[in-house]
Design a protein around this motif. Structure first.
Motif, PDB file in Angstrom:
ATOM      1  N   ASP A   1     -13.669   2.540  -2.340  1.00  0.00           N
ATOM      2  CA  ASP A   1     -12.300   2.833  -1.941  1.00  0.00           C
ATOM      3  C   ASP A   1     -12.223   2.928  -0.418  1.00  0.00           C
TER       4      ASP A   1
ATOM      5  N   ARG B   1       0.828  -1.198   0.000  1.00  0.00           N
ATOM      6  CA  ARG B   1       0.000   0.000   0.000  1.00  0.00           C
ATOM      7  C   ARG B   1       0.863   1.248   0.000  1.00  0.00           C
ATOM      8  N   LEU B   2       0.321   2.280  -0.667  1.00  0.00           N
ATOM      9  CA  LEU B   2       0.935   3.591  -0.580  1.00  0.00           C
ATOM     10  C   LEU B   2       0.420   4.271   0.676  1.00  0.00           C
TER      11      LEU B   2
ATOM     12  N   GLU C   1     -10.402   4.818   2.320  1.00  0.00           N
ATOM     13  CA  GLU C   1      -9.615   6.034   2.502  1.00  0.00           C
ATOM     14  C   GLU C   1      -9.199   6.136   3.967  1.00  0.00           C
TER      15      GLU C   1
ATOM     16  N   PRO D   1      -1.325   6.989   3.286  1.00  0.00           N
ATOM     17  CA  PRO D   1      -2.481   7.866   3.158  1.00  0.00           C
ATOM     18  C   PRO D   1      -2.021   9.218   2.613  1.00  0.00           C
ATOM     19  N   PRO D   2      -2.878   9.924   1.817  1.00  0.00           N
ATOM     20  CA  PRO D   2      -4.304   9.647   1.596  1.00  0.00           C
ATOM     21  C   PRO D   2      -4.597   8.762   0.386  1.00  0.00           C
ATOM     22  N   THR D   3      -3.594   8.114  -0.195  1.00  0.00           N
ATOM     23  CA  THR D   3      -3.853   7.242  -1.340  1.00  0.00           C
ATOM     24  C   THR D   3      -4.781   6.112  -0.915  1.00  0.00           C
ATOM     25  N   PRO D   4      -5.960   5.973  -1.559  1.00  0.00           N
ATOM     26  CA  PRO D   4      -6.915   4.951  -1.114  1.00  0.00           C
ATOM     27  C   PRO D   4      -6.544   3.559  -1.588  1.00  0.00           C
TER      28      PRO D   4
END
Length: 240
Positions: free
Chosen positions: A226, A213-214, A228, A216-219
């Motif tokens: 999504d 995962r990237l 978030e 936050p805020p990348t969902p």
């Protein structure tokens, strides 16, 4: 040890551990989002809060009050009631008097009062009673509710009584969503019934646990919607 909580809605559950993630939106987040809609979409400067006592109602009302004040709004009136109540005439009369007094102070017309009332109840019969009794009391409220209003029964019981009401709710699955289609296909291939929202939350919990995962805020692209995550990266804040 990572702790992934797919269905929990109580505020603060993710604080059980620094490695806990809450996939479902919290009840408080529903109230926060309702306050944002009230202030930013309906341009409300004041709000009236009427909620049922209990874990759900208290948490949603707390979230609304805190966020509405943070955004510069004013809670003009607030009161809780016992779940199962169907007579709201006293509360609505109190709201009417308060709204009328505030209108007089501003030099505004006191006929056709339309206060913004946030009422996060879970019982459609309660909501129908509120709508009917508000109308008979000369009020034309702008109603906002929460996920307790998200049901066919609510639409049936409040028909003609709360027209134009808004609600914020847990995420609603979009069956045209590519991620939902992938999930639903695999679900049905296992020989089970049609998937529902809780099944999707479980599926999304696995994606959260195992996929890179990237921050936050990348969902995260979840099956139903999504995900978030907040700045801490452990609470889903996506509310419809």
């Amino acid at each position: 040890v990572p702790l992934v909580l797919p269905a929990a809605t109580s505020p603060g559950v993710s604080k059980l551990s620094p490695s806990a993630w809450q996939v479902n939106v919290t009840t408080a987040q529903q109230g926060i989002e309702a306050a944002r809609r009230a202030k930013n979409c309906l341009n409300a400067s004041e709000a009236y809060v009427l909620w049922p006592k209990g874990d759900f109602g208290d948490a949603v009302a707390d979230g609304f009050r805190a966020e509405f004040a943070k955004l510069g709004g004013r809670i003009a009136w607030q009161k809780s009631y016992n779940p199962g109540t169907t007579d709201f005439r006293a509360q609505l009369e109190s709201i009417r008097r308060t709204a009328a007094e505030l209108a007089r102070r501003r030099g505004q017309d006191t006929t056709g009062l339309a206060p913004l009332i946030f009422s996060p109840g879970e019982n459609p019969t309660e909501a129908a009673s509120m709508g009917e009794q508000a109308s008979s009391n000369g009020l034309k409220p702008r109603w906002i509710g929460a996920s307790g209003w998200h049901s066919r029964q609510f639409l049936l019981e409040t028909s003609g009584r709360m027209d134009g009401a808004l609600l914020v709710t847990d995420n609603v699955p979009d069956e045209n969503r590519p991620a939902w289609k992938v999930f639903a296909q695999k679900w049905r291939a296992s020989g089970t019934d049609a998937p529902d929202r809780l099944a999707a939350l479980g599926w999304d919990a696995v994606q959260l646990a195992v996929l890179p995962r990237l921050p936050p805020p990348t969902p995260l692209i979840g099956a139903q919607s999504d995900i978030e995550l907040d700045a801490a990266g452990r609470n889903n804040t996506n509310v419809d």
